[in-house]
Each structure stands twice: as structure tokens, then as C-alpha cells.
Scaffold this motif. Structure first.
Motif, PDB file in Angstrom:
ATOM      1  N   ASN A  10       0.882  -1.158   0.010  1.00  0.00           N
ATOM      2  CA  ASN A  10       0.103   0.165   0.027  1.00  0.00           C
ATOM      3  C   ASN A  10       0.580   1.375   0.038  1.00  0.00           C
ATOM      4  OD1 ASN A  10       0.832   0.516   2.715  1.00  0.00           O
ATOM      5  ND2 ASN A  10      -1.120  -0.535   3.535  1.00  0.00           N
ATOM      6  N   TYR A  11       0.146   2.258  -0.006  1.00  0.00           N
ATOM      7  CA  TYR A  11       0.905   3.696  -0.151  1.00  0.00           C
ATOM      8  C   TYR A  11       1.676   4.118   1.226  1.00  0.00           C
ATOM      9  CZ  TYR A  11      -2.612   5.704   2.809  1.00  0.00           C
ATOM     10  OH  TYR A  11      -3.479   5.954   3.726  1.00  0.00           O
ATOM     11  N   LEU A  12       1.432   3.184   2.178  1.00  0.00           N
ATOM     12  CA  LEU A  12       2.191   3.382   3.554  1.00  0.00           C
ATOM     13  C   LEU A  12       3.323   2.643   3.648  1.00  0.00           C
ATOM     14  CD1 LEU A  12      -0.838   3.379   6.008  1.00  0.00           C
ATOM     15  CD2 LEU A  12       0.592   5.282   5.237  1.00  0.00           C
ATOM     16  N   ASN A  13       3.753   1.943   2.374  1.00  0.00           N
ATOM     17  CA  ASN A  13       5.067   1.130   2.460  1.00  0.00           C
ATOM     18  C   ASN A  13       4.836  -0.016   3.280  1.00  0.00           C
ATOM     19  OD1 ASN A  13       7.540   0.916   1.116  1.00  0.00           O
ATOM     20  ND2 ASN A  13       8.416   1.057   3.077  1.00  0.00           N
ATOM     21  N   GLU A  14       3.509  -0.755   3.418  1.00  0.00           N
ATOM     22  CA  GLU A  14       3.206  -1.882   4.091  1.00  0.00           C
ATOM     23  C   GLU A  14       2.949  -3.047   2.975  1.00  0.00           C
ATOM     24  OE1 GLU A  14       1.132   0.544   7.784  1.00  0.00           O
ATOM     25  OE2 GLU A  14      -0.063  -0.563   6.111  1.00  0.00           O
ATOM     26  N   VAL A  15       3.347  -4.380   3.597  1.00  0.00           N
ATOM     27  CA  VAL A  15       2.955  -5.455   2.744  1.00  0.00           C
ATOM     28  C   VAL A  15       1.684  -5.880   3.589  1.00  0.00           C
ATOM     29  CG1 VAL A  15       4.461  -6.942   3.913  1.00  0.00           C
ATOM     30  CG2 VAL A  15       3.262  -7.660   1.938  1.00  0.00           C
ATOM     31  N   VAL A  16       0.678  -6.288   2.942  1.00  0.00           N
ATOM     32  CA  VAL A  16      -0.590  -6.457   3.385  1.00  0.00           C
ATOM     33  C   VAL A  16      -0.956  -8.188   3.014  1.00  0.00           C
ATOM     34  CG1 VAL A  16      -3.170  -5.880   3.676  1.00  0.00           C
ATOM     35  CG2 VAL A  16      -1.483  -4.152   3.050  1.00  0.00           C
ATOM     36  N   CYS A  17      -1.279  -9.052   4.197  1.00  0.00           N
ATOM     37  CA  CYS A  17      -1.519 -10.219   4.125  1.00  0.00           C
ATOM     38  C   CYS A  17      -2.876 -10.375   3.260  1.00  0.00           C
ATOM     39  CB  CYS A  17      -1.257 -10.840   5.419  1.00  0.00           C
ATOM     40  SG  CYS A  17      -1.678 -12.707   5.425  1.00  0.00           S
ATOM     41  N   PRO A  18      -3.071 -11.394   2.450  1.00  0.00           N
ATOM     42  CA  PRO A  18      -4.161 -11.398   1.698  1.00  0.00           C
ATOM     43  C   PRO A  18      -5.239 -12.255   2.755  1.00  0.00           C
ATOM     44  CG  PRO A  18      -2.839 -13.139   0.906  1.00  0.00           C
ATOM     45  CD  PRO A  18      -1.933 -12.181   1.944  1.00  0.00           C
ATOM     46  N   TRP A  19      -4.883 -12.717   3.914  1.00  0.00           N
ATOM     47  CA  TRP A  19      -5.838 -13.665   4.541  1.00  0.00           C
ATOM     48  C   TRP A  19      -6.600 -12.940   5.488  1.00  0.00           C
ATOM     49  CZ3 TRP A  19      -4.063 -18.724   6.963  1.00  0.00           C
ATOM     50  CH2 TRP A  19      -5.229 -19.896   6.934  1.00  0.00           C
ATOM     51  N   HIS A  20      -6.029 -12.226   6.353  1.00  0.00           N
ATOM     52  CA  HIS A  20      -6.771 -11.379   7.381  1.00  0.00           C
ATOM     53  C   HIS A  20      -6.365  -9.894   7.445  1.00  0.00           C
ATOM     54  CE1 HIS A  20      -7.085 -15.558   9.133  1.00  0.00           C
ATOM     55  NE2 HIS A  20      -8.359 -15.240   8.932  1.00  0.00           N
ATOM     56  N   SER A  21      -5.872  -9.518   6.336  1.00  0.00           N
ATOM     57  CA  SER A  21      -5.295  -7.970   6.091  1.00  0.00           C
ATOM     58  C   SER A  21      -4.297  -7.572   7.276  1.00  0.00           C
ATOM     59  CB  SER A  21      -6.596  -7.236   6.057  1.00  0.00           C
ATOM     60  OG  SER A  21      -7.289  -7.549   5.028  1.00  0.00           O
ATOM     61  N   TYR A  22      -3.433  -8.377   7.750  1.00  0.00           N
ATOM     62  CA  TYR A  22      -2.465  -7.886   8.717  1.00  0.00           C
ATOM     63  C   TYR A  22      -1.420  -7.169   7.782  1.00  0.00           C
ATOM     64  CZ  TYR A  22      -4.061 -10.508  12.848  1.00  0.00           C
ATOM     65  OH  TYR A  22      -4.683 -10.891  13.872  1.00  0.00           O
ATOM     66  N   ARG A  23      -0.942  -6.057   8.254  1.00  0.00           N
ATOM     67  CA  ARG A  23       0.012  -5.168   7.746  1.00  0.00           C
ATOM     68  C   ARG A  23       1.264  -5.195   8.447  1.00  0.00           C
ATOM     69  NH1 ARG A  23      -1.881  -0.004   8.166  1.00  0.00           N
ATOM     70  NH2 ARG A  23      -2.836  -0.468   9.976  1.00  0.00           N
ATOM     71  N   TYR A  24       2.413  -5.187   7.735  1.00  0.00           N
ATOM     72  CA  TYR A  24       3.598  -5.229   8.005  1.00  0.00           C
ATOM     73  C   TYR A  24       4.522  -4.055   7.353  1.00  0.00           C
ATOM     74  CZ  TYR A  24       2.196  -9.728   9.961  1.00  0.00           C
ATOM     75  OH  TYR A  24       1.405 -10.447  10.750  1.00  0.00           O
TER      76      TYR A  24
END
Length: 120
Positions: free
Chosen positions: A68-82
């Protein structure tokens, strides 16, 4: 017991920055198997990043997710963001991920994986 020192084993993933950009455009992810470990390679507007591919929440593949625009990777399963700069889970719901250094060198793009070796 000998003290442990962390060193990196560097894995070449692309021959050049141009090849990396062509194969992994901005906002895209790619999975690599490096030294028996699954790594998610991300390309964002801030550059290249590498993080363990398994989401710390339930182990789903982060490389199947999005950025996303916040420089995070988003898990496709439960939308956890790292956060790709520090590997922190953005809502403090689970453990942080493992981040790996990425180096752009004259001879290619490399990902460093930590290796524990005894110090002398």
C-alpha cells in the motif's frame, strides 16, 4: 558456551536493478526460496524490501498479498499489515515479521539472510 555473532549470507536474486524493476514492478511482490527459506521481495515507491514470506499471524504467504501507499505489505488472508522499513505489524495484533537487508550492487540485487556463526 561461545558467544554467537550474526552474519549475513548474501543471495543474488537479479543481475541488475533494471532486471528487478522489469520483473517486479512498483507495488508488486515476488516470492523467492533462498537457502531453504521463503522470502517475500517487495518493490514500493521507497525501493526494494525483503521480509519472511510467512505471515506471523497464521503463516499465509505474504507474497500473495499487496503493498500500500504506507510502505506496508498486506497479508491477503486477514489483512495484517507489516511495515517494510521495520517489519512491525501495524496494529500490534501479532508478532512482527522478519526483515532482511536488500543491497543494490554493481553486479546485481542481493538479499541478506542472517546466519549464526560462533565468534572467535
Amino acid at each position: 558456551m561461545a558467544e554467537q555473532e550474526q552474519e549475513y549470507i548474501w543471495h543474488k536474486i537479479f543481475d541488475s536493478e533494471e532486471e528487478a524493476i522489469a520483473q517486479v514492478p512498483v507495488r508488486k511482490l515476488h516470492r523467492f526460496e533462498l537457502g531453504g527459506r521463503a522470502v517475500c521481495f517487495a518493490h514500493t515507491s521507497l525501493g526494494f524490501f525483503a521480509i519472511d514470506d510467512a505471515c506471523p499471524h497464521l503463516g499465509y504467504s505474504l507474497s500473495r498479498g499487496t503493498t500500500n501507499y504506507l510502505n506496508e505489505v498486506v497479508c491477503p488472508w486477514h489483512s495484517y499489515r507489516y511495515n517494510l522499513s521495520n517489519a512491525r505489524e501495524c496494529d500490534y495484533r501479532t508478532h512482527n515479521a522478519n526483515l532482511h537487508p536488500v543491497e543494490i550492487r554493481n553486479d546485481g540485487i542481493f538479499i541478506g539472510l542472517k546466519s549464526l556463526t560462533p565468534s572467535s
